[in-house]
Design a protein around this motif. Structure first.
Motif, PDB file in Angstrom:
ATOM      1  N   PHE A   1      38.627  48.160  36.568  1.00  0.00           N
ATOM      2  CA  PHE A   1      39.517  47.376  36.264  1.00  0.00           C
ATOM      3  C   PHE A   1      39.569  46.893  34.569  1.00  0.00           C
ATOM      4  CE2 PHE A   1      40.552  42.579  34.719  1.00  0.00           C
ATOM      5  CZ  PHE A   1      41.732  42.842  34.869  1.00  0.00           C
ATOM      6  N   PHE A   2      38.879  47.615  33.826  1.00  0.00           N
ATOM      7  CA  PHE A   2      38.712  47.344  32.284  1.00  0.00           C
ATOM      8  C   PHE A   2      39.072  48.008  32.181  1.00  0.00           C
ATOM      9  CE2 PHE A   2      36.073  43.129  33.224  1.00  0.00           C
ATOM     10  CZ  PHE A   2      36.500  42.494  31.972  1.00  0.00           C
ATOM     11  N   GLY A   3      38.638  49.534  32.681  1.00  0.00           N
ATOM     12  CA  GLY A   3      38.999  50.393  32.277  1.00  0.00           C
ATOM     13  C   GLY A   3      40.877  50.818  32.640  1.00  0.00           C
ATOM     14  N   ALA A   4      41.639  49.975  33.541  1.00  0.00           N
ATOM     15  CA  ALA A   4      42.532  50.204  33.161  1.00  0.00           C
ATOM     16  C   ALA A   4      43.767  49.282  32.237  1.00  0.00           C
ATOM     17  CB  ALA A   4      43.502  49.926  35.018  1.00  0.00           C
TER      18      ALA A   4
ATOM     19  N   ALA B   1      30.642  46.657  41.007  1.00  0.00           N
ATOM     20  CA  ALA B   1      30.538  47.311  39.393  1.00  0.00           C
ATOM     21  C   ALA B   1      31.818  47.979  39.198  1.00  0.00           C
ATOM     22  CB  ALA B   1      28.970  48.041  39.264  1.00  0.00           C
ATOM     23  N   HIS B   2      31.396  49.034  40.467  1.00  0.00           N
ATOM     24  CA  HIS B   2      32.841  50.270  40.448  1.00  0.00           C
ATOM     25  C   HIS B   2      33.787  49.776  39.576  1.00  0.00           C
ATOM     26  CE1 HIS B   2      29.491  53.184  40.741  1.00  0.00           C
ATOM     27  NE2 HIS B   2      29.606  53.916  40.627  1.00  0.00           N
ATOM     28  N   VAL B   3      34.252  48.658  40.628  1.00  0.00           N
ATOM     29  CA  VAL B   3      35.699  47.609  40.589  1.00  0.00           C
ATOM     30  C   VAL B   3      35.866  47.470  39.408  1.00  0.00           C
ATOM     31  CG1 VAL B   3      36.639  46.314  41.517  1.00  0.00           C
ATOM     32  CG2 VAL B   3      35.723  47.590  43.394  1.00  0.00           C
ATOM     33  N   ASN B   4      34.960  46.285  38.519  1.00  0.00           N
ATOM     34  CA  ASN B   4      34.960  45.549  37.125  1.00  0.00           C
ATOM     35  C   ASN B   4      35.044  46.806  36.514  1.00  0.00           C
ATOM     36  OD1 ASN B   4      34.622  44.124  35.476  1.00  0.00           O
ATOM     37  ND2 ASN B   4      32.313  43.721  35.874  1.00  0.00           N
TER      38      ASN B   4
ATOM     39  N   GLY C   1      47.428  49.272  39.918  1.00  0.00           N
ATOM     40  CA  GLY C   1      47.823  50.796  40.536  1.00  0.00           C
ATOM     41  C   GLY C   1      46.727  51.821  39.247  1.00  0.00           C
ATOM     42  N   THR C   2      46.590  51.251  38.767  1.00  0.00           N
ATOM     43  CA  THR C   2      45.813  51.786  37.349  1.00  0.00           C
ATOM     44  C   THR C   2      44.124  51.792  38.006  1.00  0.00           C
ATOM     45  OG1 THR C   2      47.687  52.518  35.526  1.00  0.00           O
ATOM     46  CG2 THR C   2      45.209  52.583  35.200  1.00  0.00           C
ATOM     47  N   THR C   3      43.989  50.842  38.309  1.00  0.00           N
ATOM     48  CA  THR C   3      42.258  50.241  38.147  1.00  0.00           C
ATOM     49  C   THR C   3      42.230  50.834  40.031  1.00  0.00           C
ATOM     50  OG1 THR C   3      43.043  48.321  37.665  1.00  0.00           O
ATOM     51  CG2 THR C   3      40.891  48.603  39.697  1.00  0.00           C
ATOM     52  N   LEU C   4      42.867  51.513  40.751  1.00  0.00           N
ATOM     53  CA  LEU C   4      42.805  51.512  41.865  1.00  0.00           C
ATOM     54  C   LEU C   4      42.892  53.727  41.542  1.00  0.00           C
ATOM     55  CD1 LEU C   4      42.779  52.186  45.106  1.00  0.00           C
ATOM     56  CD2 LEU C   4      44.854  52.371  44.926  1.00  0.00           C
ATOM     57  N   ALA C   5      43.508  53.428  40.470  1.00  0.00           N
ATOM     58  CA  ALA C   5      43.256  55.187  40.149  1.00  0.00           C
ATOM     59  C   ALA C   5      41.756  55.952  39.633  1.00  0.00           C
ATOM     60  CB  ALA C   5      44.676  56.510  39.678  1.00  0.00           C
ATOM     61  N   LEU C   6      41.851  54.727  39.026  1.00  0.00           N
ATOM     62  CA  LEU C   6      40.339  54.742  37.823  1.00  0.00           C
ATOM     63  C   LEU C   6      39.338  54.334  38.750  1.00  0.00           C
ATOM     64  CD1 LEU C   6      41.389  53.384  34.323  1.00  0.00           C
ATOM     65  CD2 LEU C   6      40.398  55.676  34.774  1.00  0.00           C
TER      66      LEU C   6
END
Length: 243
Positions: A69-72, A63-66, A28-33
């Motif tokens: 994900f790491f931001g989450a 790249a944006h997904v990656n 969920g956090t990955t999707l938001a970020l």
């Protein structure tokens, strides 16, 4: 209590109970970020001063997904550490204030490690690597590899900066004593040198020292913490004398 198959089984059982909630939270956090990943990427580019390119249709999206994900994972590190220590503490009876101390300490050291990497090691390493370009040989950096490179190094530094906490935990539960850490300093120095050579972005001695020296100081601080907390003494007092 020493490490055993029973302790490992309890740890895996406790960890499995939290993984579903943790995975859903990270997703969920990955999707938001993801919707803010363009700003995150622009911030990384501005900080490191690099232009990025892509060589496949899917590269910018991945790249944006990656990055999201790491931001989450970065934002949710306190939750991740709570889950990890909750599972690790169960078989060894580490609860309450002790558990809180381990969670807080690992999070603080993780963030210190990532900030140190972002402000010192990464800029220096990237500038060193790009110093070999010339008029005939210009760098063209792909966005997907850039994001992978940066995030892995940031998280790598964050994880290794947690070393003193895991040293204290190992002494707390009786897996490795302070004397064992002291006896094996030479092997620790060798392991640190290998880690510094593998994880730093450049093979030069100065850049390796930027990682190796802090890591060795963290190793020594772990030994000092074990001594100050009297963990070896408590362990000896808890073990009954031989009949």
């Amino acid at each position: 209590m020493t490490l055993s198959l029973k302790s490992l089984a309890i740890f895996l059982h406790e960890l499995r109970g939290f993984l579903k909630v943790l995975a859903l939270t990270v997703a969920g956090t990955t999707l938001a970020l993801f919707f803010a990943s363009s700003r995150l990427l622009t911030g990384l580019q501005d900080h490191l001063g690099e232009k990025l390119y892509f060589f496949s249709v899917a590269a910018p999206f991945l790249a944006h997904v990656n990055l999201a994900f790491f931001g989450a994972l970065y934002l949710l590190m306190p939750l991740c550490m709570f889950v990890l220590w909750k599972a690790m503490g169960k078989p060894f009876g580490v609860t309450g204030r002790k558990l809180t101390w381990f969670v807080v300490a690992t999070c603080v050291l993780f963030y210190i490690g990532t900030v140190f990497c972002a402000l010192v090691t990464l800029p220096f390493g990237i500038n060193f690597l790009l110093s070999f370009q010339s008029e005939e040989l210009r760098a063209v950096i792909s966005v997907d590899r850039f994001v992978t490179f940066v995030t892995l190094f940031l998280f790598g530094f964050g994880v290794i900066f947690e070393l003193p906490v895991f040293m204290v935990f190992s002494a707390q539960v009786g897996v490795i004593s302070r004397k064992a850490y002291e006896r094996n300093r030479r092997y620790a120095v060798l392991a640190i040198a290998i880690l510094a050579a593998v994880l730093t972005p450049t093979p030069d001695v100065l850049n390796m020292a930027l990682m190796g020296v802090p890591l060795y100081l963290l190793y020594e601080s772990g030994i000092l913490l074990i001594r100050l907390m009297g963990l070896d003494k408590r362990r000896e007092e808890s073990v009954p004398p031989d009949a």
